[in-house]
Every structure is written in C-alpha cells, then in structure tokens.
Design a protein around this motif. Structure first.
Motif, PDB file in Angstrom:
ATOM      1  N   ASN A 111      18.435 -14.617  19.427  1.00 46.28           N
ATOM      2  CA  ASN A 111      17.641 -13.467  19.858  1.00 46.28           C
ATOM      3  C   ASN A 111      17.408 -13.492  21.361  1.00 46.28           C
ATOM      4  OD1 ASN A 111      15.997 -11.089  19.527  1.00 46.28           O
ATOM      5  ND2 ASN A 111      14.269 -12.418  20.012  1.00 46.28           N
ATOM      6  N   ASN A 112      17.066 -14.645  21.863  1.00 43.31           N
ATOM      7  CA  ASN A 112      16.792 -14.706  23.297  1.00 43.31           C
ATOM      8  C   ASN A 112      18.079 -14.575  24.123  1.00 43.31           C
ATOM      9  OD1 ASN A 112      13.767 -15.295  24.003  1.00 43.31           O
ATOM     10  ND2 ASN A 112      14.193 -16.348  22.073  1.00 43.31           N
ATOM     11  N   GLU A 124      18.683 -10.918  24.157  1.00 43.63           N
ATOM     12  CA  GLU A 124      17.697 -10.232  24.998  1.00 43.63           C
ATOM     13  C   GLU A 124      18.105 -10.272  26.471  1.00 43.63           C
ATOM     14  OE1 GLU A 124      13.414 -11.036  24.312  1.00 43.63           O
ATOM     15  OE2 GLU A 124      13.274 -11.137  26.503  1.00 43.63           O
ATOM     16  N   LEU A 159      18.709  -6.571  28.204  1.00 39.56           N
ATOM     17  CA  LEU A 159      17.822  -6.082  29.276  1.00 39.56           C
ATOM     18  C   LEU A 159      18.576  -5.816  30.579  1.00 39.56           C
ATOM     19  CD1 LEU A 159      14.597  -8.180  28.607  1.00 39.56           C
ATOM     20  CD2 LEU A 159      15.038  -5.774  28.052  1.00 39.56           C
ATOM     21  N   THR A 171      14.559  -1.253  27.775  1.00 43.04           N
ATOM     22  CA  THR A 171      13.427  -2.091  28.181  1.00 43.04           C
ATOM     23  C   THR A 171      12.872  -2.797  26.954  1.00 43.04           C
ATOM     24  OG1 THR A 171      11.887  -0.262  27.857  1.00 43.04           O
ATOM     25  CG2 THR A 171      12.752  -0.567  30.092  1.00 43.04           C
ATOM     26  N   LYS A 172      12.031  -3.768  27.229  1.00 44.36           N
ATOM     27  CA  LYS A 172      11.430  -4.562  26.154  1.00 44.36           C
ATOM     28  C   LYS A 172      10.044  -4.006  25.880  1.00 44.36           C
ATOM     29  CE  LYS A 172      10.529  -9.004  27.223  1.00 44.36           C
ATOM     30  NZ  LYS A 172      10.683 -10.473  27.294  1.00 44.36           N
ATOM     31  N   PRO A 187       6.603  -5.238  28.263  1.00 41.84           N
ATOM     32  CA  PRO A 187       7.391  -6.057  29.189  1.00 41.84           C
ATOM     33  C   PRO A 187       6.565  -7.025  30.028  1.00 41.84           C
ATOM     34  CG  PRO A 187       7.295  -3.767  29.923  1.00 41.84           C
ATOM     35  CD  PRO A 187       6.696  -3.810  28.567  1.00 41.84           C
ATOM     36  N   ARG A 224      10.262 -14.288  23.330  1.00 42.08           N
ATOM     37  CA  ARG A 224       9.960 -13.715  22.023  1.00 42.08           C
ATOM     38  C   ARG A 224      10.495 -14.639  20.926  1.00 42.08           C
ATOM     39  NH1 ARG A 224       8.325  -8.222  23.302  1.00 42.08           N
ATOM     40  NH2 ARG A 224       7.190  -8.770  25.190  1.00 42.08           N
ATOM     41  N   THR A 237      13.119  -9.186  18.951  1.00 36.37           N
ATOM     42  CA  THR A 237      12.491  -8.540  20.099  1.00 36.37           C
ATOM     43  C   THR A 237      12.546  -7.043  19.844  1.00 36.37           C
ATOM     44  OG1 THR A 237      13.246 -10.267  21.612  1.00 36.37           O
ATOM     45  CG2 THR A 237      12.595  -8.169  22.602  1.00 36.37           C
ATOM     46  N   ARG A 238      11.453  -6.371  20.135  1.00 32.28           N
ATOM     47  CA  ARG A 238      11.515  -4.910  20.054  1.00 32.28           C
ATOM     48  C   ARG A 238      11.830  -4.355  21.426  1.00 32.28           C
ATOM     49  NH1 ARG A 238       7.770  -2.348  16.400  1.00 32.28           N
ATOM     50  NH2 ARG A 238       9.355  -3.342  15.128  1.00 32.28           N
ATOM     51  N   TYR A 239      12.738  -3.390  21.426  1.00 35.05           N
ATOM     52  CA  TYR A 239      13.147  -2.738  22.665  1.00 35.05           C
ATOM     53  C   TYR A 239      12.757  -1.270  22.611  1.00 35.05           C
ATOM     54  CZ  TYR A 239      15.961  -6.947  22.921  1.00 35.05           C
ATOM     55  OH  TYR A 239      16.366  -8.265  22.949  1.00 35.05           O
ATOM     56  N   THR A 246      15.062  -2.446  17.013  1.00 34.80           N
ATOM     57  CA  THR A 246      14.693  -3.832  16.740  1.00 34.80           C
ATOM     58  C   THR A 246      15.846  -4.574  16.089  1.00 34.80           C
ATOM     59  OG1 THR A 246      12.508  -2.917  16.177  1.00 34.80           O
ATOM     60  CG2 THR A 246      12.858  -5.274  15.784  1.00 34.80           C
TER      61      THR A 246
END
Lengths: 520, 470
Positions: free
Chosen positions: A372-373, A376, A380, A386-387, A390, A396, A400-402, A444
C-alpha cells in the motif's frame, strides 16, 4: 503509457435464458418411479389436495443441458472478477487456494447434513474447533462462532448479544444507545438500529478520527455498546482506542471491534489486549475464502468469556470422547442464522491459516503494508490524485483513501468516470467509499499481499493513463467503458416504479412492445 | 546449492527479499516496522502466537485436510433420511461447474459493464424464481429461510404499522429462533410479538378457529409454510389469506420451491409476501452451509420500498437498444442509508443464486413437475411401508410432501436408540423431534426425495424392522 496491454472483454450478445430454448427440450430428467411404488401409492398428483395443485406449468425456459452450460459459460466470460487485477478496497482481495476449493466440493463436506450424529461429523467439528482456537490466538478472545453469514450478520450478532446482555441485567430499557463512527462500515449502525437501538454516529475530526472528548460527550448510562473498526478505510489508526474502550466500559457498555480491516494489523495487535469484549473477522476477506460476488461468506464472531453465555449456538467444544456440539435454543435471542455456518468457507479459512502459519500471517500483513505504501508513493505523483487528509503525515495502514477532486475540478472527469474507464484495461473497478463520503471524489485501493509489484505498477499506470486522458480526451473517459461487453449503464429508471424490473415477467408487463433489445 | 532455492510463499508474489527491498527503497524506509508508526507501542502485542506449523506445501496441506475431513461420514457414504430445513436433493453437476468458474467465484462488485454476466445471472435467478412462485418483484437472496422470515416480519410491521405476527405452532424451532432474534425483546419499542396458532391434531394443518381468535387489528401478518416444517401441505391458504386481509394484515407464506412443480404457488391462494429457501435449487447441503433464503412480492411500491435486500433490475445503457443490469432502490438499503435504511444487508449467498439460476434453467417446467411427482410418490411409499411395521405409525399419513412424522412411541424405543442402531446399518434415520416437540413423544421427521430408490426405501424399512425385532 505505452506499456498497457490491449484488452477487450468477451462480447457474447447473450440473450436472457428466458429467451432461449424451445418447447419440449429437457436439461435434466429424473428416474422413472419404480412400478412397485406406483402400484402402492397411485398417481402422484392425486397425493396433493385438489385445491392446491399447480394449475399449469411454470413459465420457465426449456433448454438442453449443453445449451444451459454454454449460456452460463458465456455469462461467466462476461464477468471480469479477478481475471485481471482487483484491488477492491476494504475487501482484501487475496488468493483463494484452489486446493481447498476442490476439497470442499467432495461429499465429505458437500453432502453432509447438520443433523448427522456428531460422531459422523468429527472432521467438520475438528476444523471448526481448530479455526476457533487459531482465531482466539490471533485476537485474544475466548470463543468464536461461525454462524453469521457475513460481516454484517456478525455485527447483527453483536447488536443482539448486546441486547441479551443488558436484558439479563435488567438494563435494556435504559441502555438504548449504540455508539459508532462515521468511518465505521454502515452495517454497524444498521444492525444496531435493527436490533432496536438508537445510533449515535461520531463525526470524523481533524486528526482523522473522532476525539476522546466527542466520545465522552455522548457516553452515558444510556450507552449499550461501542461498535467501531480500526484502522478505518482511509488507513488511519485511532491511537486513542484503548481509552475509548475504557470510557465505554466505565459507563457499563460493551465494546465490539469490527476487524474488517485486519489485514495490516494481524500479528501486531490483539483485540482483547486493547480491551475489546468481542470482535469479528471476515473469513471471505482476510482469511482467504473467495468473495463469490457477495457470499457465501462468514463473519466469524469472537467474544470474551464473560459474554459466552449470551452467544448463539451451536458451539463446538471438545472432550475426551472427541468433538461435541452444544445447542441452546432457549438462548434463542442471538441466533442469527440456522446451523453452524457456511462450512465450506470455514474449511477454506482454516486451510488458509494452516498454509500461512504464524510467520506467514505476519508476512502477509507486512507485505500488504509495504504494497500500500509503495503504491501510495507512485499514485501521489500523478497530477490530480491527492490523499484524504493530506496533512496527516504518518504512513497509512494497508489502505489509503485518495481523492480525485482536483482532477474533477480541472477536467470535469469524476471518480465514477475513472472507475468506468479502468475496466477498459482489464482492471477491476476500484472501491470508492462507503456512505457518507467524507471526502469528495474518493477512491480506495487495497493492495493486499497477493499482487506482485508488476501488478501494482500496472494498476498505477492505468490510473495515470486515465488521468492523462481526462486532460487530453475527457470524453473518452466520461463515455467509458469502450472495451466491455456493454456500454455504461443508464441508471435513470432504476428507482422509477414504472421502469424498474427485477424479473423478466415484470419487464414484459411494463414494456409490452419490447423484446428486441439484447444483453451484451 | 539449496541456498539459492527460494522458499517464497506460493500465495504471495512479493514474498522475496528482492521485492521487499524494492518496496522498502521506493518508500524510503529501512524496516517495515516503520510503517506501523501509527500504532502506539502500548497497543502492540508481545504475544508469541502459538499457531500450528505452516503447511506451505500444497502436498502437505492437502494430505492434512483430506485426513481431517475424511473423519466425516456423509449422506453418500450413508443412506440418509435427514431433512427438516436442509435436504439432500440431486445437484446437477452443471450447477457446480458454473458457480465454481473463477470469474464468478472471485468477482467482488465491479461495474454494470465489467461484471455484466454475473449480474445477468442474478437477474435470471430472480426471474425464474419469480415464475416458479408467481411473483414479479424478487430480491437477491438473504442468508437463509430463517433470515427471510425475520426480514419479512419486519417488512410487514413497517407496512402495517402493527407489531404482532401470527404463526403456526409447528414451525422449525431452529428457523423460529432466527426469526425471534429479528423481533427483539418486549421492553424494546419496535418489538414484534409472535403469537402461535394451534394446529388441527387430525391433519397437522392450521386450526382456523384458533386463527380466527388470534388475528386482530394488531396483526401485522399471518405466516404459514407450505409444505410445513413437518411436511404437511396446507390446503386452506385461500381462507387463511382472506382472514388476514379482513383484518388488514399481510399474508406471508414460506415455501420449499422444489415443491412448486406440483403444488400451487402461494400467489394463487393470496400470499402478499412469499419467502422460502433456495438450498433445494442446486445447492449442496454443505453441513448446513448450503442454506439461503428469498423474499418476493407483487411489484408494488407498498412492498418494494420495504425490501432490506439489494435487487437487480433490467436497465438501459447509454446505447439505445442495449441491455444492462443495475441495482434498484439501492438508496433504501443500509449501504445507501446506514441506520435509516431497511434493516441491513451485506454479503449474502449471491454465488448460490447463480447455482439456483442454472438449476432452474436445466429443470424447466417439466423438470419441476417430474421431480415433484417423484418426491410425492417416493415419500408416500416410504411412509406407507414404515407404518406397516409393528408399533410404528405415521402421524399424518396423507397430504404431505417430502417429509413425514414417524411415531415410535408404541415400540418402546427412543428415536436416539433407533437412529444409533440404524447407523450400524449405514443409515441416517429421520431427525429426532423428541426434544423440540415433546408432546409428540418419540417421533422422527423422515425425508424422502428424488434420490431415494425403491431399494433404498425398502432397505430402510427392513433395517427399522430388524432393529425393532432385536
């Protein structure tokens, strides 16, 4: 992005099964009743009281067996499922081991009846008992049951157990409130309400979760329970959760941990050590059983010893003779479904845990966090993405929700448009967010541990490509999909009583002239 | 040489050192632990997880699972006459072939276009079931028949604003326990009170005089099943529905759909809400995991707006003349409205809906008629032969479908003793009713379906006879 594959879904232009076939064809026949039976009991239809005999044949299609098979194979081919890449957030898409799929189709699972004598069900019971022990180990709970038919059913079990607990203490009339948060899955508030409680929903705050003060302001002698998940679907972990539990306990309420988002924290935290009285795991998500388009599923519900007396039955135990089943219908107030649960799903989850072991479980959690990271970082970098929240800089969790709000503002292309476009690349639609949307134009993804780095990169490449299209050829996105079996749905009639049709007979009545259209 | 053999886990592509390093580097951290920074140290467990050793190899895993599951007996290794809420019917191989397709098995939600085929299969489930039961509005399945009972009671309470449901006293205790859970406690607002109606001891059917007394202006619904839990065909449906209608109550009928090739659908005799089980329609018993339920009504807003389920509707696409499928009335579900929605919904048994669709497609009208007749004759024959045994009788020897109550009281044997002895002959006798219906004494619910041959039934009867002769 030049590296994206060429893809097009199968297009079969497949009629409805009700439009297929011809009079007199058969897809199955049954053995003729033996003459000795007929001689003894006579004509079959005479055995039905005259007033309730069926008056004419059901208007079902008449097809040969291979015609039925080909029809449904065409439909399966017009279903994307996990044929491509599916990072559907909150659902923890992972591999469903085919060895277990094949084993549960054998008679010693498929052709077992729940009322068989327990001595003839020792295999199933050993699996149930073994999974119970493993989930207790992971959570610190004392007893699990697998009766709930999904996560929402487990939430309902908790709401009804809360009801039984306070009823037994003579406090149910007073304790009428269940507290949850805006970030909790809707099933928590909905099942609390269905169990007769008033629902208090704490809003999200600056730090990404409701404050301790907000919780304190609603906790009282009316509090029956707290029902929350943690981390939430945005990948935010509430660090005050132990304090929350203490506050609710001090007021006499029960605390339920909806462990829908367990994949990142498994092996790292235990619900009981955080103080929770009960928790729920979804075996069709975290524990390797398939989604099946929405079940059969299992919401495994576990609780501490002090609540066990209120648990639904059957409960499986073990003594010197072997595995036993305890049934208590007088409990009768927390039984949410018939029997012991979706046994094949229980076997699949047991099998997944055995295949993983303690190290494998922790590795899966680590890999889902890494993935996930990793994603991300790349997502991004895409202009327009965007997150959520932010300003929160910590890493996270497994999701992660964007937000695509910037992209929408710049191009008019919405997150729904992007969702419809990504399937043109053979990538399953992403998850947006549960109601209520806390941030605009959300999406998500959840990487999980199954997907390779190449898959994750491809998925990000697709999003990058679509964001680029939104700027250069926005109509390509807003009219998507283009490579699927059909085009974008026109949902304008779905809530119109004159147009909705959940059955073919309703459709034919409402559209007497229509028959020319074809599905896909 | 062994050092170069990777032991990456087969389920996880990134479980290699190289992949981990690649992701760590890209993220810009040294150790994966850094990613857990949101979790306070005091929350992290120091527990040493005591799980069984991993069986990472499919060779070992299969061996282990086969060994454990092999401790089960099953209804193919034994001759079974168990029913009572989940039944051994023939499951055409084609049903398993279709639902087990990876596309259906692994789909999660998708879009109307990308999961078109699955959505169409769901629509075909609802459409064919609607033909069988004579209803135009059919929701996607719920967890079980018991769940359908519970939801339908709540629907009726919302529709009528009333809080009582009148139902048969001979209901499946398991199913009724589930329904009760949906109804709440008396001290709660919104509680639904269940009021039992006696049965006619001579026929097993509803006692209409008692029903007349119990239906009042407080009655939200009258609920009965056809066939009933004990197999009785209820032939007074029209009168029951008329009595309910006179008091402004809804009529809810629960059915076993495999009976509907020979028995009239509830819509013929006045049902407002028809519910039931989906398991007999091409789903294995799965140790009780095969259950599924349905809710169906006329296509009227009065009903449609009270459904708790998701429903698939035929719909247009942006291209004229092209068909698709979408969710109708999604906003009234808990997904759309949280606690303000109707009850709640979530994962259910949607894959079984596909098995059901395939089943109804192969069956067709003739298949349902044939299977219904086969069950009628075989079960009647079995009841007749069993009741010819000394001391054994069948409580209601006519007017039943698939199941019947065998009375062992005059034999001096308990059902538990009988069934233990029958197991020695590789037979699962009928379900023991002595705990749930103590007034019946030692009685068992026997189930006979299309899979039972003349020889099977004769073997059962001979076996019971031999046990009794000991």
């Amino acid at each position: 992005m030049s590296g994206l594959r060429k893809y097009h879904a199968a297009v079969w232009d497949e009629p409805l099964v009700m439009e297929l076939g011809a009079t007199g064809r058969r897809g199955i026949v049954f053995p003729e009743t033996e003459q000795a039976i007929v001689d003894a009991v006579g004509d079959a239809i005479e055995l039905v009281p005259e007033s309730v005999r069926r008056s004419g044949p059901a208007n079902l299609p008449e097809l040969s067996e291979p015609d039925v098979l080909r029809h449904y194979l065409h439909l399966s081919q017009e279903t994307l499922g996990m044929m491509g890449i599916s990072l559907f957030g909150t659902c923890t898409m992972k591999y469903n081991a085919r060895v277990t799929e094949s084993l549960v189709r054998l008679p010693h699972v498929a052709e077992t009846h729940p009322a068989q004598d327990v001595q003839t069900q020792q295999g199933t019971l050993e699996i149930i008992y073994g999974l119970d022990r493993m989930l207790c180990e992971l959570s610190g709970m004392d007893q699990f049951v697998f009766q709930p038919g999904g996560g929402a059913d487990a939430a309902f079990l908790h709401a009804t157990l809360t009801r039984a607990y306070h009823h037994a203490r003579g406090e149910l009339s007073q304790r009428r409130e269940i507290i949850t948060t805006a970030q909790a899955h809707p099933c928590n508030s909905a099942t609390a309400s269905a169990a007769g409680f008033d629902v208090i929903t704490l809003p999200m705050e600056e730090k990404g979760y409701a404050s301790v003060e907000a919780l304190r302001s609603v906790v009282s002698e009316r509090t029956a329970a707290l029902m929350v998940n943690n981390p939430d679907d945005m990948g935010i972990y509430n660090p005050d959760i132990k304090e929350w539990v203490d506050i609710v306990h001090a007021a006499g309420g029960l605390c339920f941990y909806d462990h829908a988002n367990f994949n990142g924290v498994m092996g790292r935290i235990r619900a009981a050590e955080l103080g929770f009285d009960a928790c729920m795991f979804m075996l069709h998500k975290t524990f390797g059983a398939p989604k099946a388009g929405g079940g059969p599923a299992v919401g495994a519900y576990g609780c501490r010893e002090h609540l066990a007396e209120f648990l639904t039955t059957p409960v499986v135990d073990k003594d010197d003779e072997g595995y036993t089943v305890k049934v208590n219908r007088s409990a009768g107030t927390t039984q949410v479904r018939e029997y012991m649960g979706n046994i094949p799903v229980v076997v699949k989850a047991y099998s997944w845990l055995r295949a993983m072991g303690a190290d494998g479980v922790k590795e899966a959690a680590d890999l889902s966090m890494l993935a996930n990271n990793y994603m991300e970082r790349r997502l991004l970098q895409i202009p327009g993405v965007t997150k959520a929240l932010p300003h929160l800089e910590q890493h996270r969790m497994e999701m992660t929700r964007y937000s695509l709000a910037d992209l929408t503002e710049e191009t008019g292309v919405t997150t729904l448009d992007v969702q419809n476009r990504m399937v043109d690349f053979g990538v399953d639609a992403y998850w947006l967010a549960h109601e209520p949307w806390l941030i605009p134009e959300p999406f998500t993804p959840e990487a999980g541990e199954m997907w390779s780095i190449e898959d994750l990169d491809y998925w990000v490449d697709v999003i990058a490509q679509i964001c680029e299209e939104a700027r250069t050829t926005p109509e390509l996105v807003t009219t998507a999909p283009h490579n699927q079996a059909i085009h974008r749905l026109d949902g304008s009639g779905l809530d119109d009583p004159g147009r909705w049709a959940t059955t073919w007979r309703a459709y034919q009545r409402k559209n007497p002239d229509a028959s020319a259209g074809t599905a896909g | 040489m062994t050092d170069v053999v990777s032991r990456a886990h087969p389920y996880m592509a990134n479980s290699t050192d190289e992949a981990r390093k690649h992701m760590l580097n890209a993220i810009g951290i040294q150790d994966v632990d850094e990613l857990f920074e949101q979790i306070p140290p005091g929350h992290r467990t120091g527990h040493r997880f005591d799980l069984p050793d991993a069986l990472t190899s499919e060779v070992s895993l299969k061996r282990h699972l086969t060994g454990v599951l092999g401790k089960n007996e099953n209804c193919e290794s034994y001759l079974s006459f168990l029913g009572g809420g989940i039944w051994q019917h023939h499951v055409p191989a084609i049903c398993d072939e279709v639902w087990a397709r990876s596309e259906f098995l692994t789909s999660v939600w998708g879009t109307a276009a990308s999961d078109l085929g699955r959505n169409q299969a769901w629509f075909e489930y609802a459409s064919q079931l609607g033909e069988l039961i004579g209803m135009e509005f059919v929701g996607l399945p719920v967890y079980s028949w018991g769940a359908a009972v519970g939801h339908s009671f709540r629907m009726a309470a919302r529709i009528t604003g009333r809080r009582q449901v009148v139902l048969s006293s001979l209901m499946d205790p398991e199913r009724e326990a589930v329904a009760k859970t949906y109804c709440g406690f008396a001290e709660q607002e919104g509680h639904i009170e269940l009021i039992h109606v006696d049965h006619d001891p001579a026929t097993g059917r509803l006692d209409l005089a008692d029903l007349e007394r119990k239906i009042t202006d407080e009655t939200a619904a009258v609920y009965f099943e056809n066939p009933s839990y004990l197999g009785i065909i209820e032939d007074q449906g029209s009168r029951i529905a008329a009595m309910a209608r006179n008091k402004g109550a809804e009529t809810i009928v629960g059915v076993d759909p495999i009976s509907l090739g020979v028995i009239a659908p509830p819509s013929d005799y006045g049902a407002d809400i028809t519910i039931g089980t989906t398991q007999p329609l091409g789903v294995h018993m799965n140790g009780g995991g095969g259950v599924g339920g349905f809710i169906a009504t006329r296509d009227e807003e009065r009903y449609a707006r009270e459904y708790p389920t998701l429903q698939v509707s035929l719909a247009d696409t942006i291209v004229p003349g092209e068909r698709g499928f979408g969710m109708t009335l999604f906003g009234q579900s808990s997904y759309g409205s949280r606690e303000d929605g109707n009850d709640w919904t979530g994962n259910s048994v949607y894959l079984w809906a596909i098995a059901n669709a395939v089943y109804m497609s192969v069956m067709g009208p003739a298949g349902f008629e044939e299977v219904g007749k086969s069950i009628l004759q075989r079960s009647r024959y079995a009841a007749r032969q069993i009741s010819s045994l000394p001391g054994v009788s069948v409580r209601w020897g006519a007017g039943f479908f698939k199941e019947f109550v065998v009375d062992f009281n005059a034999t001096g044997r308990t059902v538990a003793e009988m069934n233990a002895a029958l197991r020695d002959k590789q037979v699962f006798g009928g379900g023991d009713l002595s705990q749930d219906f103590p007034s019946f004494g030692q009685a068992a619910l026997y189930c006979v379906t299309e899979i039972h041959t003349l020889d099977d039934i004769d073997y059962l009867v001979d076996s019971i006879g031999e046990v009794l002769a000991r």
